[in-house]
Design a protein around this motif. Structure first.
Motif, PDB file in Angstrom:
ATOM      1  N   LYS A 188       0.770  -0.843   0.058  1.00  0.00           N
ATOM      2  CA  LYS A 188       0.239  -0.284  -0.456  1.00  0.00           C
ATOM      3  C   LYS A 188       0.803   1.115   0.123  1.00  0.00           C
ATOM      4  CE  LYS A 188      -4.126  -2.037   1.657  1.00  0.00           C
ATOM      5  NZ  LYS A 188      -5.055  -1.911   3.345  1.00  0.00           N
ATOM      6  N   THR A 189       1.676   1.740   0.368  1.00  0.00           N
ATOM      7  CA  THR A 189       2.543   2.001   0.303  1.00  0.00           C
ATOM      8  C   THR A 189       3.820   3.218  -0.032  1.00  0.00           C
ATOM      9  OG1 THR A 189       2.842   1.652   2.820  1.00  0.00           O
ATOM     10  CG2 THR A 189       5.137   3.379   2.066  1.00  0.00           C
ATOM     11  N   THR A 190       3.813   1.764  -0.946  1.00  0.00           N
ATOM     12  CA  THR A 190       4.580   1.444  -2.421  1.00  0.00           C
ATOM     13  C   THR A 190       3.442   2.230  -3.956  1.00  0.00           C
ATOM     14  OG1 THR A 190       6.423   0.666  -2.534  1.00  0.00           O
ATOM     15  CG2 THR A 190       5.898   1.162  -4.693  1.00  0.00           C
ATOM     16  N   LEU A 191       1.934   1.685  -3.361  1.00  0.00           N
ATOM     17  CA  LEU A 191       1.165   2.276  -4.252  1.00  0.00           C
ATOM     18  C   LEU A 191       1.088   3.469  -4.195  1.00  0.00           C
ATOM     19  CD1 LEU A 191      -0.811   1.170  -6.567  1.00  0.00           C
ATOM     20  CD2 LEU A 191      -2.035   0.643  -5.054  1.00  0.00           C
ATOM     21  N   SER A 192       0.925   4.152  -3.177  1.00  0.00           N
ATOM     22  CA  SER A 192       0.391   5.469  -2.817  1.00  0.00           C
ATOM     23  C   SER A 192       1.296   6.471  -3.329  1.00  0.00           C
ATOM     24  CB  SER A 192      -0.243   5.667  -1.155  1.00  0.00           C
ATOM     25  OG  SER A 192      -0.021   6.685  -0.990  1.00  0.00           O
ATOM     26  N   VAL A 193       3.073   5.958  -2.523  1.00  0.00           N
ATOM     27  CA  VAL A 193       3.025   6.901  -3.166  1.00  0.00           C
ATOM     28  C   VAL A 193       3.324   7.320  -4.648  1.00  0.00           C
ATOM     29  CG1 VAL A 193       6.215   7.858  -3.500  1.00  0.00           C
ATOM     30  CG2 VAL A 193       4.435   6.763  -1.486  1.00  0.00           C
ATOM     31  N   ILE A 194       3.198   5.719  -5.256  1.00  0.00           N
ATOM     32  CA  ILE A 194       3.488   6.457  -6.892  1.00  0.00           C
ATOM     33  C   ILE A 194       2.331   6.251  -7.364  1.00  0.00           C
ATOM     34  CG2 ILE A 194       3.421   4.348  -9.080  1.00  0.00           C
ATOM     35  CD1 ILE A 194       4.927   2.367  -7.873  1.00  0.00           C
ATOM     36  N   ARG A 195       1.659   6.430  -7.212  1.00  0.00           N
ATOM     37  CA  ARG A 195      -0.709   6.849  -7.550  1.00  0.00           C
ATOM     38  C   ARG A 195       0.009   9.112  -7.542  1.00  0.00           C
ATOM     39  NH1 ARG A 195      -4.787   2.946  -5.163  1.00  0.00           N
ATOM     40  NH2 ARG A 195      -4.844   2.178  -7.730  1.00  0.00           N
ATOM     41  N   MET A 196       0.288   8.883  -5.809  1.00  0.00           N
ATOM     42  CA  MET A 196       1.168  10.528  -6.043  1.00  0.00           C
ATOM     43  C   MET A 196       1.874  11.250  -6.890  1.00  0.00           C
ATOM     44  SD  MET A 196       1.042  11.542  -2.016  1.00  0.00           S
ATOM     45  CE  MET A 196       0.753   9.397  -0.770  1.00  0.00           C
ATOM     46  N   ILE A 197       3.265  10.231  -6.960  1.00  0.00           N
ATOM     47  CA  ILE A 197       4.259  10.888  -7.781  1.00  0.00           C
ATOM     48  C   ILE A 197       3.376  11.197  -9.530  1.00  0.00           C
ATOM     49  CG2 ILE A 197       6.220  10.544  -8.928  1.00  0.00           C
ATOM     50  CD1 ILE A 197       7.301   9.068  -6.408  1.00  0.00           C
ATOM     51  N   LYS A 198       2.793   9.794 -10.183  1.00  0.00           N
ATOM     52  CA  LYS A 198       1.745  10.116 -11.358  1.00  0.00           C
ATOM     53  C   LYS A 198       0.618  11.231 -11.171  1.00  0.00           C
ATOM     54  CE  LYS A 198      -0.510   6.799 -14.391  1.00  0.00           C
ATOM     55  NZ  LYS A 198      -1.559   5.621 -14.681  1.00  0.00           N
ATOM     56  N   ALA A 199       0.417  11.593 -10.226  1.00  0.00           N
ATOM     57  CA  ALA A 199      -0.513  12.840  -9.976  1.00  0.00           C
ATOM     58  C   ALA A 199       0.451  13.769 -10.332  1.00  0.00           C
ATOM     59  CB  ALA A 199      -1.363  12.545  -8.530  1.00  0.00           C
ATOM     60  N   ALA A 200       1.343  13.595  -9.844  1.00  0.00           N
ATOM     61  CA  ALA A 200       2.295  15.245 -10.079  1.00  0.00           C
ATOM     62  C   ALA A 200       2.764  15.106 -11.225  1.00  0.00           C
ATOM     63  CB  ALA A 200       3.198  15.364  -8.650  1.00  0.00           C
ATOM     64  N   LEU A 201       3.155  13.980 -11.719  1.00  0.00           N
ATOM     65  CA  LEU A 201       3.883  14.147 -13.123  1.00  0.00           C
ATOM     66  C   LEU A 201       1.856  15.068 -13.902  1.00  0.00           C
ATOM     67  CD1 LEU A 201       5.709  11.396 -13.664  1.00  0.00           C
ATOM     68  CD2 LEU A 201       6.828  13.686 -13.594  1.00  0.00           C
ATOM     69  N   GLN A 202       1.653  14.962 -13.950  1.00  0.00           N
ATOM     70  CA  GLN A 202      -0.012  14.810 -14.943  1.00  0.00           C
ATOM     71  C   GLN A 202       0.219  16.342 -14.717  1.00  0.00           C
ATOM     72  OE1 GLN A 202      -1.313  12.299 -17.142  1.00  0.00           O
ATOM     73  NE2 GLN A 202      -1.947  14.553 -17.892  1.00  0.00           N
ATOM     74  N   ASN A 203      -0.141  16.662 -13.606  1.00  0.00           N
ATOM     75  CA  ASN A 203      -0.147  18.050 -13.090  1.00  0.00           C
ATOM     76  C   ASN A 203       0.233  19.080 -13.697  1.00  0.00           C
ATOM     77  OD1 ASN A 203      -2.947  17.099 -11.672  1.00  0.00           O
ATOM     78  ND2 ASN A 203      -1.657  17.352  -9.382  1.00  0.00           N
ATOM     79  N   GLU A 204       2.071  18.347 -13.999  1.00  0.00           N
ATOM     80  CA  GLU A 204       2.472  19.567 -14.521  1.00  0.00           C
ATOM     81  C   GLU A 204       2.395  19.946 -15.435  1.00  0.00           C
ATOM     82  OE1 GLU A 204       6.039  21.874 -14.188  1.00  0.00           O
ATOM     83  OE2 GLU A 204       4.903  21.204 -12.669  1.00  0.00           O
ATOM     84  N   GLU A 227       8.957  16.271  -4.688  1.00  0.00           N
ATOM     85  CA  GLU A 227       8.553  15.229  -4.325  1.00  0.00           C
ATOM     86  C   GLU A 227       9.267  14.849  -3.344  1.00  0.00           C
ATOM     87  OE1 GLU A 227       4.557  14.075  -4.156  1.00  0.00           O
ATOM     88  OE2 GLU A 227       4.899  15.695  -5.448  1.00  0.00           O
ATOM     89  N   MET A 228      10.337  14.446  -3.732  1.00  0.00           N
ATOM     90  CA  MET A 228      10.942  14.001  -1.783  1.00  0.00           C
ATOM     91  C   MET A 228      11.571  15.347  -1.266  1.00  0.00           C
ATOM     92  SD  MET A 228      13.078  11.826  -1.056  1.00  0.00           S
ATOM     93  CE  MET A 228      13.483  11.111  -1.918  1.00  0.00           C
ATOM     94  N   LYS A 229      11.247  16.573  -1.336  1.00  0.00           N
ATOM     95  CA  LYS A 229      11.360  17.678  -1.312  1.00  0.00           C
ATOM     96  C   LYS A 229      10.425  17.702   0.572  1.00  0.00           C
ATOM     97  CE  LYS A 229      12.832  22.579  -0.351  1.00  0.00           C
ATOM     98  NZ  LYS A 229      13.307  24.076  -2.027  1.00  0.00           N
ATOM     99  N   GLN A 230       9.163  17.766  -0.739  1.00  0.00           N
ATOM    100  CA  GLN A 230       8.182  17.761   0.365  1.00  0.00           C
ATOM    101  C   GLN A 230       7.935  16.361   1.712  1.00  0.00           C
ATOM    102  OE1 GLN A 230       5.134  17.506  -2.479  1.00  0.00           O
ATOM    103  NE2 GLN A 230       5.009  19.498  -2.951  1.00  0.00           N
ATOM    104  N   ARG A 231       8.218  15.515   1.329  1.00  0.00           N
ATOM    105  CA  ARG A 231       8.411  14.131   2.204  1.00  0.00           C
ATOM    106  C   ARG A 231       9.638  15.182   3.120  1.00  0.00           C
ATOM    107  NH1 ARG A 231       5.714  12.957  -1.745  1.00  0.00           N
ATOM    108  NH2 ARG A 231       4.228  11.447  -1.875  1.00  0.00           N
TER     109      ARG A 231
END
Length: 137
Positions: A10-26, A46-50
């Motif tokens: 779940k953690t990896t899936l959640s993070v990948i989804r957040m990164i994918k969403a951030a890339l799509q938004n950009e 994303e890394m800096k935010q974390r």
């Protein structure tokens, strides 16, 4: 993402989804496909935010949240370029100072302008900044 789904991670899936969403938004923001450098910039952000969240949670003694953020950071690190060690950062800073002919603190901006494209995504900006100040002053 599929591997994380199959593994029920779940953690990896959640993070990948957040990164994918951030890339799509950009991508939507710029109106075209992102270059590799732009994608790296999004992942770095994303890394800096974390890392900032981790610091805040540690200050607030929220160990329950610290553990989760550390797991997220480990996932994001898999998608980041290999980070430079302190010696490599210091050497790159020294080389750049020599390259631009910097002689003192007044040349800080000139050094940073030439240096940041070389280390973007590969070194923490705060460390780079500290080494430039140390070597110039």
């Amino acid at each position: 993402m599929i591997t994380a789904m199959k593994a029920k991670d779940k953690t990896t899936l959640s993070v990948i989804r957040m990164i994918k969403a951030a890339l799509q938004n950009e991508k939507n923001e710029v109106g075209r496909d992102l270059t590799d450098a732009e994608e790296l910039g999004v992942i770095t952000r994303e890394m800096k935010q974390r890392k900032e969240s981790l610091e805040e949670f540690e200050k607030a003694n929220r160990e329950d949240l610290v553990t989760g953020v550390k797991a997220e950071i480990a996932v994001v690190e898999k998608y980041m370029p290999k980070q430079m060690d302190d010696a490599a950062i210091k050497q790159t800073v020294q080389d750049t100072i020599t390259e631009v002919g910097a002689t003192g603190k007044a040349d800080f901006g000139k050094v940073m302008k030439a240096l940041m494209p070389k280390v973007k995504g590969k070194a923490d900006g705060a460390k780079v900044n500290a080494y430039v100040k140390e070597l110039l002053g």
